[in-house]
Design an enzyme around this catalytic site. Structure first.
Site, PDB file in Angstrom:
ATOM      1  N   ILE B 136      23.227  29.689   7.810  1.00 50.68           N
ATOM      2  CA  ILE B 136      23.575  30.932   7.122  1.00 50.68           C
ATOM      3  C   ILE B 136      24.345  31.862   8.055  1.00 50.68           C
ATOM      4  CG2 ILE B 136      22.537  33.002   6.065  1.00 50.68           C
ATOM      5  CD1 ILE B 136      20.118  31.141   5.291  1.00 50.68           C
ATOM      6  N   CYS B 137      25.393  32.549   7.500  1.00 48.68           N
ATOM      7  CA  CYS B 137      26.068  33.626   8.236  1.00 48.68           C
ATOM      8  C   CYS B 137      26.812  33.069   9.445  1.00 48.68           C
ATOM      9  CB  CYS B 137      25.013  34.672   8.621  1.00 48.68           C
ATOM     10  SG  CYS B 137      25.634  36.205   9.306  1.00 48.68           S
ATOM     11  N   ILE B 138      26.432  33.455  10.666  1.00 47.02           N
ATOM     12  CA  ILE B 138      27.089  32.980  11.888  1.00 47.02           C
ATOM     13  C   ILE B 138      26.506  31.652  12.372  1.00 47.02           C
ATOM     14  CG2 ILE B 138      25.555  34.285  13.446  1.00 47.02           C
ATOM     15  CD1 ILE B 138      29.343  33.737  14.017  1.00 47.02           C
ATOM     16  N   PRO B 140      26.437  28.683  11.219  1.00 47.13           N
ATOM     17  CA  PRO B 140      27.255  27.466  11.122  1.00 47.13           C
ATOM     18  C   PRO B 140      28.038  27.127  12.395  1.00 47.13           C
ATOM     19  CG  PRO B 140      27.380  28.654   9.061  1.00 47.13           C
ATOM     20  CD  PRO B 140      26.619  29.542  10.019  1.00 47.13           C
ATOM     21  N   THR B 189      26.415  29.064   3.946  1.00 49.02           N
ATOM     22  CA  THR B 189      26.807  30.206   3.097  1.00 49.02           C
ATOM     23  C   THR B 189      27.140  31.390   3.997  1.00 49.02           C
ATOM     24  OG1 THR B 189      26.176  31.531   1.155  1.00 49.02           O
ATOM     25  CG2 THR B 189      24.437  31.131   2.775  1.00 49.02           C
TER      26      THR B 189
END
Lengths: 216, 216
Positions: B136-138, B140, B189
């Protein structure tokens, strides 16, 4: 439609010495989902203590309630001393021991507790303005102390007795339900005073948010 | 029906130096609501830094990632070194700068970052076992570094370029959507890489949780 402006009074960040994080975030979530404008706030005072949440023991550190609460609010938070009832349509207090340690000293003094002066001022202003307030988990002890309100506290007999000693009344409700004190315009729900898990406490918190917005 | 056992790897508690609290709590909420068993974990290391979230400035303090993450998990958390892929059906990483500061050093080194050895080990074990992971968010950036995965990162060009340099691929998705890399069994996401508010990022996080559970 005018968006309701709802204050959330935080007490730090962490169930054992601040705001219960999950209850606070669920409150933010359901308010935002319902289209409310949110004003996070906390008093600019040091925490009563700092608890290592892994070992469940107090540690020799000093942390500030407003600075730690800013973690939950992503930095978007006000000093409660700058907030007036005229700035808000409603006000909600999530739970966590920080409510009983930092917003008042119920954790130490029980029914003889005193409430942070700015917290007490804002609650009284809201009451006089006829604006609704929501109290989650252990936070209803403040509504009992300041307003003598009829509130949930779960099933803990000692806390229920203290509510009565403070001039309030305890109402038994399940975790998926709320109590409404129409005289004081106060809504409450037991949340983690009962548990058992985040999706269960969310049901009562969502009902509380919906009721508070309906009244706002 | 067997309940899926899903790990959540936290990175501290607070968007600026730890896990993004709202993303982490929403992940817990949607997992619990879907009936999953949750195993919170974090590495037992010191944070890269401690940031005052009110003033947005680093302060001279030392905090431990596992100890602070325990605030979000209400004390119910494991040291990641004790967790094996065989203990889990799936693994999810919420975002927050702590992911790029404490679980890897992307915040300092960019594409040349290294990943915490226990975090890297568990991701590789999950990959080899064919078990799904969500980022999620950073977060990845870690999937790109360790697996060369195809992931979301929002719309930040520099981060997208770094994803590519690390052997991954960036996919543009809106905040209410997910990307799925079937080769690596990785779901992602953008959440607060895009925002704007908690109920909007919740849509993508709920989809990510549902997809991860479908794959588990």
């Amino acid at each position: 439609m005018k968006r309701s402006r709802v204050g959330i009074d935080l007490a730090g960040s962490g169930v054992k010495d601040g705001s219960e994080i999950q209850e606070a975030v669920l409150t933010l979530y359901f308010l935002d989902k319902a289209g409310a404008e949110i004003v996070c706030m906390a008093p600019d005072v040091n925490q009563l203590d700092v608890v290592n949440h892994l070992k469940d023991e107090a540690v020799d550190e000093t942390r500030n309630v407003l600075v730690e609460a800013a973690r939950i609010a992503r930095g978007d938070i006000e000093d409660i001393k700058d907030i007036r009832a005229s700035d808000l349509d409603a006000l909600i207090f999530p739970g966590g021991y920080g409510v009983a340690k930092n917003l008042c000293n119920f954790a130490v003094k029980g029914a003889d507790c005193t409430v942070n002066l700015e917290v007490e001022r804002l609650i009284k202003e809201m009451y006089e303005a006829g604006k609704p307030m929501g109290f989650i988990c252990i936070a209803p002890v403040i509504a009992a102390k300041v307003l003598g309100a009829e509130v949930t506290i779960g099933s803990d007999k000692d806390t229920a007795a203290a509510i009565k000693r403070m001039g309030g009344k305890h109402v038994v409700k399940t975790v998926d339900d709320i109590a409404f004190d129409g005289k004081n315009n106060v809504v409450s729900t037991p949340a983690y005073m009962l548990g058992p898990t985040i999706s269960k406490i969310a049901i009562g918190i969502e009902k509380l948010v919906d009721k508070v917005l309906e009244l706002a």
